[in-house]
Write an enzyme that holds these catalytic residues in place. Structure first.
Site, PDB file in Angstrom:
ATOM      1  N   GLU A  56      20.644   8.819   6.135  1.00 60.90           N
ATOM      2  CA  GLU A  56      20.812   8.794   4.680  1.00 60.90           C
ATOM      3  C   GLU A  56      22.285   8.932   4.265  1.00 60.90           C
ATOM      4  OE1 GLU A  56      18.118   8.164   3.100  1.00 60.90           O
ATOM      5  OE2 GLU A  56      18.282   8.834   1.023  1.00 60.90           O
ATOM      6  N   HIS A  83      15.639  12.591  -7.388  1.00 58.05           N
ATOM      7  CA  HIS A  83      16.743  13.063  -6.551  1.00 58.05           C
ATOM      8  C   HIS A  83      17.834  13.656  -7.442  1.00 58.05           C
ATOM      9  CE1 HIS A  83      14.663  11.247  -3.349  1.00 58.05           C
ATOM     10  NE2 HIS A  83      15.431  10.213  -3.083  1.00 58.05           N
ATOM     11  N   GLN A 113      16.877  15.866  -2.382  1.00 59.03           N
ATOM     12  CA  GLN A 113      16.020  14.686  -2.522  1.00 59.03           C
ATOM     13  C   GLN A 113      14.534  15.023  -2.461  1.00 59.03           C
ATOM     14  OE1 GLN A 113      19.364  12.134  -0.093  1.00 59.03           O
ATOM     15  NE2 GLN A 113      17.337  11.224  -0.230  1.00 59.03           N
ATOM     16  N   THR A 123       0.808  -1.225   0.000  1.00 56.96           N
ATOM     17  CA  THR A 123       0.000   0.000   0.000  1.00 56.96           C
ATOM     18  C   THR A 123       0.842   1.277   0.000  1.00 56.96           C
ATOM     19  OG1 THR A 123      -0.076  -0.256   2.380  1.00 56.96           O
ATOM     20  CG2 THR A 123      -2.020  -0.986   1.169  1.00 56.96           C
ATOM     21  N   GLY A 183      10.492  10.411  -1.605  1.00 52.28           N
ATOM     22  CA  GLY A 183      11.495   9.523  -1.009  1.00 52.28           C
ATOM     23  C   GLY A 183      11.220   9.234   0.455  1.00 52.28           C
ATOM     24  N   LYS A 199      24.116   5.719   4.837  1.00 53.43           N
ATOM     25  CA  LYS A 199      23.720   4.702   3.850  1.00 53.43           C
ATOM     26  C   LYS A 199      24.420   4.963   2.519  1.00 53.43           C
ATOM     27  CE  LYS A 199      19.018   4.286   5.478  1.00 53.43           C
ATOM     28  NZ  LYS A 199      17.634   4.545   5.101  1.00 53.43           N
ATOM     29  N   VAL A 228       6.302   2.912  -2.526  1.00 49.46           N
ATOM     30  CA  VAL A 228       7.078   1.984  -3.359  1.00 49.46           C
ATOM     31  C   VAL A 228       6.205   0.799  -3.767  1.00 49.46           C
ATOM     32  CG1 VAL A 228       9.120   0.510  -3.447  1.00 49.46           C
ATOM     33  CG2 VAL A 228       9.254   2.733  -2.307  1.00 49.46           C
ATOM     34  N   CYS A 284      17.793   5.051  -2.521  1.00 48.58           N
ATOM     35  CA  CYS A 284      17.400   5.769  -3.742  1.00 48.58           C
ATOM     36  C   CYS A 284      18.392   6.853  -4.173  1.00 48.58           C
ATOM     37  CB  CYS A 284      16.007   6.366  -3.573  1.00 48.58           C
ATOM     38  SG  CYS A 284      15.768   7.157  -1.982  1.00 48.58           S
ATOM     39  N   ASN A 299      13.560   8.477  -7.943  1.00 52.10           N
ATOM     40  CA  ASN A 299      13.747   7.756  -6.681  1.00 52.10           C
ATOM     41  C   ASN A 299      12.789   6.602  -6.460  1.00 52.10           C
ATOM     42  OD1 ASN A 299      12.207  10.358  -6.384  1.00 52.10           O
ATOM     43  ND2 ASN A 299      11.569   9.364  -4.495  1.00 52.10           N
TER      44      ASN A 299
END
Ligand SMILES: NC(=O)c1ccc[n+]([C@@H]2O[C@H](COP(=O)([O-])OP(=O)(O)OC[C@H]3O[C@@H](n4cnc5c(N)ncnc54)[C@H](OP(=O)(O)O)[C@@H]3O)[C@@H](O)[C@H]2O)c1
Length: 350
Positions: A202, A242, A176, A13, A180, A205, A16, A149, A327
Protein backbone atom coordinates in the site's frame (compact mmCIF):
# COMPACT_ATOMS: atom_id res chain seq x y z
CA UNK A 1 -36.01 -0.68 -24.95
CA UNK A 2 -33.35 1.17 -23.01
CA UNK A 3 -31.02 3.44 -24.97
CA UNK A 4 -28.40 3.29 -22.21
CA UNK A 5 -24.93 1.89 -22.96
CA UNK A 6 -24.60 -1.75 -21.81
CA UNK A 7 -21.77 -2.30 -19.33
CA UNK A 8 -20.22 -5.36 -17.72
CA UNK A 9 -18.68 -5.83 -14.29
CA UNK A 10 -15.69 -8.11 -13.79
CA UNK A 11 -15.45 -9.13 -10.13
CA UNK A 12 -19.13 -8.27 -9.70
CA UNK A 13 -19.61 -10.28 -6.50
CA UNK A 14 -16.87 -8.51 -4.47
CA UNK A 15 -17.07 -5.42 -2.28
CA UNK A 16 -16.24 -3.06 -5.14
CA UNK A 17 -18.38 -5.02 -7.62
CA UNK A 18 -21.36 -4.56 -5.29
CA UNK A 19 -20.74 -0.81 -5.14
CA UNK A 20 -20.73 -0.73 -8.94
CA UNK A 21 -24.12 -2.43 -9.00
CA UNK A 22 -25.50 -0.05 -6.39
CA UNK A 23 -24.16 3.07 -8.15
CA UNK A 24 -25.26 1.90 -11.61
CA UNK A 25 -28.84 1.06 -10.58
CA UNK A 26 -30.35 4.36 -11.68
CA UNK A 27 -27.50 5.58 -13.86
CA UNK A 28 -28.71 7.80 -16.71
CA UNK A 29 -26.11 6.59 -19.28
CA UNK A 30 -25.05 3.05 -18.36
CA UNK A 31 -26.95 -0.17 -17.69
CA UNK A 32 -25.58 -3.37 -16.16
CA UNK A 33 -25.85 -6.04 -18.87
CA UNK A 34 -23.21 -8.62 -17.89
CA UNK A 35 -21.66 -9.84 -14.66
CA UNK A 36 -18.61 -12.04 -14.18
CA UNK A 37 -16.66 -13.35 -11.21
CA UNK A 38 -14.59 -16.44 -10.45
CA UNK A 39 -15.52 -19.96 -11.50
CA UNK A 40 -16.92 -20.40 -7.96
CA UNK A 41 -19.73 -18.01 -8.96
CA UNK A 42 -20.00 -18.68 -12.70
CA UNK A 43 -23.39 -20.00 -13.87
CA UNK A 44 -25.18 -19.01 -10.62
CA UNK A 45 -27.79 -16.25 -10.21
CA UNK A 46 -26.07 -13.12 -8.90
CA UNK A 47 -28.37 -12.89 -5.88
CA UNK A 48 -27.25 -16.35 -4.78
CA UNK A 49 -23.53 -16.06 -5.59
CA UNK A 50 -22.88 -12.63 -4.08
CA UNK A 51 -22.71 -12.16 -0.32
CA UNK A 52 -24.33 -8.74 -0.54
CA UNK A 53 -22.86 -6.41 2.08
CA UNK A 54 -24.51 -3.03 1.32
CA UNK A 55 -27.40 -1.43 3.19
CA UNK A 56 -29.55 -0.99 0.07
CA UNK A 57 -31.17 -4.12 -1.41
CA UNK A 58 -29.74 -5.90 -4.46
CA UNK A 59 -31.60 -4.54 -7.49
CA UNK A 60 -34.11 -7.28 -8.44
CA UNK A 61 -33.14 -7.36 -12.11
CA UNK A 62 -29.47 -7.83 -11.21
CA UNK A 63 -30.19 -10.48 -8.55
CA UNK A 64 -31.68 -12.75 -11.21
CA UNK A 65 -28.86 -12.28 -13.75
CA UNK A 66 -26.62 -15.31 -14.33
CA UNK A 67 -22.90 -14.84 -13.71
CA UNK A 68 -21.02 -15.28 -16.98
CA UNK A 69 -17.52 -16.70 -17.48
CA UNK A 70 -14.83 -14.02 -17.10
CA UNK A 71 -14.03 -14.02 -20.81
CA UNK A 72 -14.47 -11.25 -23.40
CA UNK A 73 -16.68 -13.41 -25.67
CA UNK A 74 -20.24 -12.18 -25.20
CA UNK A 75 -19.20 -9.32 -22.89
CA UNK A 76 -20.28 -5.70 -23.58
CA UNK A 77 -17.73 -3.20 -24.90
CA UNK A 78 -17.53 -1.26 -21.62
CA UNK A 79 -16.12 -3.22 -18.69
CA UNK A 80 -15.80 -2.04 -15.10
CA UNK A 81 -13.12 -4.22 -13.52
CA UNK A 82 -12.94 -4.94 -9.78
CA UNK A 83 -10.57 -7.91 -9.62
CA UNK A 84 -7.62 -8.70 -7.39
CA UNK A 85 -4.47 -7.35 -9.02
CA UNK A 86 -2.99 -10.80 -9.70
CA UNK A 87 -6.11 -11.85 -11.66
CA UNK A 88 -6.57 -8.44 -13.25
CA UNK A 89 -3.02 -8.55 -14.62
CA UNK A 90 -4.02 -11.60 -16.65
CA UNK A 91 -7.66 -10.79 -17.52
CA UNK A 92 -7.80 -7.03 -18.15
CA UNK A 93 -5.43 -7.14 -21.16
CA UNK A 94 -7.60 -9.90 -22.77
CA UNK A 95 -10.62 -7.62 -22.60
CA UNK A 96 -8.73 -4.57 -23.91
CA UNK A 97 -7.30 -6.66 -26.72
CA UNK A 98 -10.79 -7.89 -27.61
CA UNK A 99 -11.89 -4.28 -28.17
CA UNK A 100 -13.34 -3.43 -24.74
CA UNK A 101 -12.90 -0.16 -22.86
CA UNK A 102 -11.59 -1.50 -19.54
CA UNK A 103 -12.18 0.93 -16.69
CA UNK A 104 -10.22 -0.66 -13.89
CA UNK A 105 -9.91 -0.38 -10.12
CA UNK A 106 -7.03 -2.73 -9.62
CA UNK A 107 -3.37 -1.85 -9.38
CA UNK A 108 -2.40 -4.29 -12.16
CA UNK A 109 -2.04 -1.72 -14.97
CA UNK A 110 -1.96 1.58 -13.02
CA UNK A 111 1.76 2.18 -13.34
CA UNK A 112 2.09 0.83 -16.90
CA UNK A 113 3.58 3.73 -18.86
CA UNK A 114 0.88 3.78 -21.58
CA UNK A 115 -2.09 3.45 -19.18
CA UNK A 116 -3.70 6.63 -17.86
CA UNK A 117 -4.14 6.74 -14.08
CA UNK A 118 -6.91 9.30 -13.69
CA UNK A 119 -8.87 11.35 -11.19
CA UNK A 120 -11.14 13.41 -13.45
CA UNK A 121 -10.88 16.57 -11.30
CA UNK A 122 -7.08 16.34 -11.22
CA UNK A 123 -5.54 15.04 -14.44
CA UNK A 124 -8.14 14.46 -17.15
CA UNK A 125 -5.44 15.71 -19.55
CA UNK A 126 -3.65 12.32 -19.14
CA UNK A 127 -6.48 10.50 -20.95
CA UNK A 128 -4.94 10.88 -24.46
CA UNK A 129 -2.29 8.38 -23.31
CA UNK A 130 -4.91 5.84 -24.44
CA UNK A 131 -3.83 6.53 -28.02
CA UNK A 132 -0.38 5.08 -27.32
CA UNK A 133 -1.79 1.67 -26.32
CA UNK A 134 -1.21 -1.26 -28.67
CA UNK A 135 -4.75 -2.53 -27.89
CA UNK A 136 -6.19 0.74 -29.16
CA UNK A 137 -4.40 0.42 -32.48
CA UNK A 138 -5.29 -3.25 -32.85
CA UNK A 139 -8.93 -3.43 -31.79
CA UNK A 140 -9.94 0.05 -30.51
CA UNK A 141 -9.91 -1.45 -26.99
CA UNK A 142 -8.06 0.34 -24.18
CA UNK A 143 -7.56 0.47 -20.41
CA UNK A 144 -7.93 3.39 -18.01
CA UNK A 145 -7.36 3.08 -14.26
CA UNK A 146 -8.27 4.91 -11.08
CA UNK A 147 -5.86 5.13 -8.14
CA UNK A 148 -5.61 3.20 -4.95
CA UNK A 149 -8.32 4.07 -2.42
CA UNK A 150 -5.95 5.97 -0.13
CA UNK A 151 -4.13 7.82 -2.93
CA UNK A 152 -7.36 9.23 -4.40
CA UNK A 153 -8.55 11.24 -1.36
CA UNK A 154 -5.02 12.43 -0.71
CA UNK A 155 -4.46 13.58 -4.29
CA UNK A 156 -7.81 15.39 -4.45
CA UNK A 157 -6.58 17.43 -1.46
CA UNK A 158 -3.03 17.85 -2.75
CA UNK A 159 -3.85 18.83 -6.33
CA UNK A 160 -5.23 22.34 -5.67
CA UNK A 161 -2.39 23.02 -3.22
CA UNK A 162 0.20 21.82 -5.73
CA UNK A 163 -1.29 24.06 -8.42
CA UNK A 164 -1.10 27.16 -6.22
CA UNK A 165 1.95 26.60 -4.00
CA UNK A 166 4.00 23.74 -5.58
CA UNK A 167 4.59 20.75 -3.34
CA UNK A 168 8.13 20.03 -2.21
CA UNK A 169 7.45 17.20 0.31
CA UNK A 170 4.43 15.16 1.41
CA UNK A 171 4.16 12.87 4.47
CA UNK A 172 0.94 10.87 4.86
CA UNK A 173 -0.11 8.44 7.60
CA UNK A 174 -3.30 6.50 6.86
CA UNK A 175 -5.96 4.90 9.06
CA UNK A 176 -7.72 2.64 6.56
CA UNK A 177 -11.12 1.00 6.88
CA UNK A 178 -11.59 -2.78 6.83
CA UNK A 179 -13.82 -2.68 3.72
CA UNK A 180 -10.66 -1.66 1.84
CA UNK A 181 -9.46 -5.26 2.17
CA UNK A 182 -12.47 -6.70 0.30
CA UNK A 183 -14.75 -9.44 1.62
CA UNK A 184 -14.24 -11.40 3.87
CA UNK A 185 -11.03 -9.36 4.14
CA UNK A 186 -9.25 -9.02 7.49
CA UNK A 187 -10.29 -11.61 10.11
CA UNK A 188 -12.38 -10.05 12.92
CA UNK A 189 -10.01 -11.49 15.55
CA UNK A 190 -7.12 -9.66 13.90
CA UNK A 191 -8.75 -6.24 13.69
CA UNK A 192 -11.26 -5.83 16.56
CA UNK A 193 -9.73 -3.58 19.24
CA UNK A 194 -6.55 -3.43 17.18
CA UNK A 195 -4.48 -1.44 14.66
CA UNK A 196 -2.44 -3.29 12.04
CA UNK A 197 0.54 -1.19 10.91
CA UNK A 198 0.99 -3.00 7.61
CA UNK A 199 -1.00 -3.24 4.37
CA UNK A 200 0.91 -5.14 1.72
CA UNK A 201 2.26 -2.89 -1.09
CA UNK A 202 0.00 0.00 0.00
CA UNK A 203 2.75 2.49 0.88
CA UNK A 204 4.54 1.91 -2.41
CA UNK A 205 1.27 2.33 -4.34
CA UNK A 206 0.41 5.59 -2.56
CA UNK A 207 3.85 7.05 -3.20
CA UNK A 208 4.23 6.16 -6.87
CA UNK A 209 0.58 6.77 -7.82
CA UNK A 210 0.54 10.23 -6.20
CA UNK A 211 3.54 11.23 -8.29
CA UNK A 212 2.02 9.83 -11.50
CA UNK A 213 -1.32 11.58 -10.85
CA UNK A 214 0.35 14.92 -10.18
CA UNK A 215 2.79 14.45 -13.05
CA UNK A 216 2.62 16.02 -16.49
CA UNK A 217 1.90 14.42 -19.84
CA UNK A 218 4.92 14.99 -22.04
CA UNK A 219 4.46 13.52 -25.52
CA UNK A 220 3.62 9.87 -24.95
CA UNK A 221 4.61 9.57 -21.29
CA UNK A 222 4.02 10.97 -17.81
CA UNK A 223 6.77 12.90 -16.02
CA UNK A 224 6.18 12.22 -12.29
CA UNK A 225 5.37 15.09 -9.94
CA UNK A 226 8.64 16.68 -8.71
CA UNK A 227 8.19 16.30 -4.94
CA UNK A 228 9.29 13.85 -2.24
CA UNK A 229 6.56 11.61 -0.88
CA UNK A 230 6.42 9.25 2.10
CA UNK A 231 3.39 7.17 3.17
CA UNK A 232 2.74 4.98 6.22
CA UNK A 233 -0.38 2.81 6.07
CA UNK A 234 -2.40 1.30 8.92
CA UNK A 235 -5.57 -0.81 9.00
CA UNK A 236 -8.06 0.25 11.71
CA UNK A 237 -11.41 -1.10 12.91
CA UNK A 238 -13.58 1.30 10.87
CA UNK A 239 -16.12 -0.09 8.38
CA UNK A 240 -15.85 2.47 5.56
CA UNK A 241 -13.68 5.56 5.07
CA UNK A 242 -9.94 6.11 4.99
CA UNK A 243 -8.64 8.87 7.28
CA UNK A 244 -5.17 10.33 6.68
CA UNK A 245 -2.93 12.65 8.68
CA UNK A 246 -0.90 14.63 6.16
CA UNK A 247 1.97 17.14 6.37
CA UNK A 248 3.30 19.12 3.40
CA UNK A 249 6.07 21.54 2.50
CA UNK A 250 5.58 23.99 -0.38
CA UNK A 251 8.02 25.81 -2.64
CA UNK A 252 5.91 28.99 -2.37
CA UNK A 253 4.59 30.74 0.76
CA UNK A 254 0.96 29.97 1.59
CA UNK A 255 -1.50 31.34 4.12
CA UNK A 256 -4.11 29.14 5.82
CA UNK A 257 -7.03 31.00 4.21
CA UNK A 258 -5.46 30.62 0.76
CA UNK A 259 -5.03 26.86 1.24
CA UNK A 260 -8.62 26.47 2.46
CA UNK A 261 -9.89 28.53 -0.49
CA UNK A 262 -7.91 26.33 -2.91
CA UNK A 263 -9.76 23.27 -1.54
CA UNK A 264 -13.24 24.77 -1.40
CA UNK A 265 -12.93 26.31 -4.86
CA UNK A 266 -11.75 23.15 -6.63
CA UNK A 267 -14.02 22.62 -9.61
CA UNK A 268 -12.93 20.97 -12.84
CA UNK A 269 -14.12 19.24 -16.01
CA UNK A 270 -16.53 16.80 -14.26
CA UNK A 271 -18.33 19.72 -12.61
CA UNK A 272 -18.33 21.85 -15.81
CA UNK A 273 -19.62 18.91 -17.87
CA UNK A 274 -22.12 18.03 -15.11
CA UNK A 275 -21.11 14.37 -15.22
CA UNK A 276 -23.79 12.32 -13.42
CA UNK A 277 -21.48 11.06 -10.61
CA UNK A 278 -19.53 14.29 -10.15
CA UNK A 279 -19.99 15.84 -6.71
CA UNK A 280 -20.76 19.54 -6.67
CA UNK A 281 -17.67 19.95 -4.48
CA UNK A 282 -14.82 17.44 -4.87
CA UNK A 283 -13.14 18.77 -1.69
CA UNK A 284 -14.75 20.46 1.31
CA UNK A 285 -12.97 22.00 4.29
CA UNK A 286 -14.71 21.34 7.61
CA UNK A 287 -14.08 24.04 10.21
CA UNK A 288 -15.00 22.11 13.42
CA UNK A 289 -11.79 21.26 15.32
CA UNK A 290 -12.65 17.54 15.63
CA UNK A 291 -13.65 16.78 12.02
CA UNK A 292 -13.57 14.99 9.62
CA UNK A 293 -14.67 11.71 11.21
CA UNK A 294 -15.75 8.57 9.29
CA UNK A 295 -18.93 8.18 11.34
CA UNK A 296 -20.25 11.64 10.41
CA UNK A 297 -18.55 12.78 7.22
CA UNK A 298 -18.12 9.74 4.99
CA UNK A 299 -21.24 10.34 2.87
CA UNK A 300 -20.50 13.93 1.86
CA UNK A 301 -21.30 14.43 -1.81
CA UNK A 302 -22.78 10.91 -1.96
CA UNK A 303 -19.38 9.52 -0.90
CA UNK A 304 -17.61 11.37 -3.75
CA UNK A 305 -16.38 14.39 -1.74
CA UNK A 306 -13.09 14.36 0.15
CA UNK A 307 -13.45 16.03 3.54
CA UNK A 308 -10.48 17.99 4.89
CA UNK A 309 -10.03 19.54 8.33
CA UNK A 310 -7.61 20.54 11.07
CA UNK A 311 -5.32 22.68 8.89
CA UNK A 312 -2.55 24.03 11.13
CA UNK A 313 1.16 24.92 10.94
CA UNK A 314 3.64 22.04 11.13
CA UNK A 315 6.89 22.44 13.08
CA UNK A 316 8.76 20.11 10.72
CA UNK A 317 7.19 20.74 7.29
CA UNK A 318 4.96 23.79 6.55
CA UNK A 319 1.35 22.68 7.13
CA UNK A 320 -0.53 19.65 8.46
CA UNK A 321 -4.15 18.55 8.10
CA UNK A 322 -6.53 15.55 8.15
CA UNK A 323 -8.45 14.10 5.22
CA UNK A 324 -11.26 11.55 4.91
CA UNK A 325 -12.42 9.79 1.77
CA UNK A 326 -14.93 6.98 1.11
CA UNK A 327 -12.80 4.04 0.02
CA UNK A 328 -15.36 1.99 -1.90
CA UNK A 329 -17.15 4.99 -3.49
CA UNK A 330 -14.63 7.78 -4.28
CA UNK A 331 -11.80 5.28 -3.77
CA UNK A 332 -13.16 2.56 -6.06
CA UNK A 333 -16.52 2.16 -7.86
CA UNK A 334 -17.38 5.88 -7.91
CA UNK A 335 -13.90 6.72 -9.17
CA UNK A 336 -14.20 4.28 -12.08
CA UNK A 337 -17.73 5.42 -12.85
CA UNK A 338 -16.62 9.06 -13.02
CA UNK A 339 -13.73 8.01 -15.28
CA UNK A 340 -16.20 6.22 -17.58
CA UNK A 341 -18.50 9.25 -17.65
CA UNK A 342 -15.56 11.46 -18.60
CA UNK A 343 -14.53 8.98 -21.31
CA UNK A 344 -18.07 9.03 -22.70
CA UNK A 345 -18.18 12.83 -22.64
CA UNK A 346 -14.88 12.88 -24.54
CA UNK A 347 -16.15 10.43 -27.18
CA UNK A 348 -14.06 7.39 -26.20
CA UNK A 349 -17.02 5.07 -25.60
CA UNK A 350 -18.40 5.01 -29.12
N1 LIG B 1 -12.32 -2.49 -1.33
C1 LIG B 1 -11.83 -1.27 -1.62
O1 LIG B 1 -12.04 -0.29 -0.86
C2 LIG B 1 -11.01 -1.05 -2.85
C3 LIG B 1 -10.71 0.25 -3.17
C4 LIG B 1 -9.97 0.52 -4.33
C5 LIG B 1 -9.54 -0.52 -5.11
N2 LIG B 1 -9.83 -1.79 -4.77
C6 LIG B 1 -9.35 -2.85 -5.66
O2 LIG B 1 -10.47 -3.40 -6.37
C7 LIG B 1 -10.25 -4.79 -6.61
C8 LIG B 1 -11.41 -5.60 -6.01
O3 LIG B 1 -11.43 -5.38 -4.60
P1 LIG B 1 -12.61 -5.92 -3.66
O4 LIG B 1 -12.37 -5.23 -2.37
O5 LIG B 1 -13.93 -5.78 -4.33
O6 LIG B 1 -12.23 -7.49 -3.56
P2 LIG B 1 -13.15 -8.75 -3.19
O7 LIG B 1 -14.28 -8.33 -2.32
O8 LIG B 1 -12.21 -9.79 -2.68
O9 LIG B 1 -13.75 -9.23 -4.62
C9 LIG B 1 -12.97 -9.88 -5.58
C10 LIG B 1 -13.79 -10.20 -6.82
O10 LIG B 1 -12.95 -10.85 -7.79
C11 LIG B 1 -13.57 -12.08 -8.20
N3 LIG B 1 -12.56 -13.08 -8.56
C12 LIG B 1 -11.69 -13.72 -7.74
N4 LIG B 1 -10.94 -14.60 -8.45
C13 LIG B 1 -11.33 -14.48 -9.75
C14 LIG B 1 -10.95 -15.12 -10.96
N5 LIG B 1 -9.98 -16.04 -10.98
N6 LIG B 1 -11.56 -14.76 -12.11
C15 LIG B 1 -12.56 -13.82 -12.10
N7 LIG B 1 -12.98 -13.20 -10.98
C16 LIG B 1 -12.37 -13.52 -9.83
C17 LIG B 1 -14.38 -12.52 -6.99
O11 LIG B 1 -15.38 -13.44 -7.40
P3 LIG B 1 -15.94 -14.62 -6.44
O12 LIG B 1 -16.97 -13.99 -5.54
O13 LIG B 1 -16.56 -15.56 -7.41
O14 LIG B 1 -14.80 -15.19 -5.69
C18 LIG B 1 -14.95 -11.17 -6.57
O15 LIG B 1 -16.03 -10.82 -7.42
C19 LIG B 1 -8.88 -5.13 -5.98
O16 LIG B 1 -7.89 -5.04 -6.97
C20 LIG B 1 -8.71 -4.05 -4.95
O17 LIG B 1 -7.35 -3.81 -4.64
C21 LIG B 1 -10.57 -2.10 -3.67
Amino acid sequence: MSNKLPVGILGATGIVGQRFIQMLEHHPWFEVAWLAASDRSEGRPYGEAARWRLRTAIPERVASMTIAPAKPEGAPKIIFAALDASIARELEPHFAEAGCAVVSNSSALRMQSDVPLVIPEVNSDHIPLIETQAWRRKSKGFAVTNPNCSAIGLVLALAPMHRHFELESVMAVTMQAVSGAGYPGVASLDILGNVIPYIKNEEEKMEEETQKLLGTLNGGSIVPGPFAMSAQCNRVAVEDGHTESVAVRFKKKAKAEEIIASWNELSAEPQRLRLPSAPEKPVVYLTAPDRPQPRFDIDLGGGMTTAVGRLRPCNVLDWKFTILSHNTIRGAAGAALLNAELLKAKGYLG
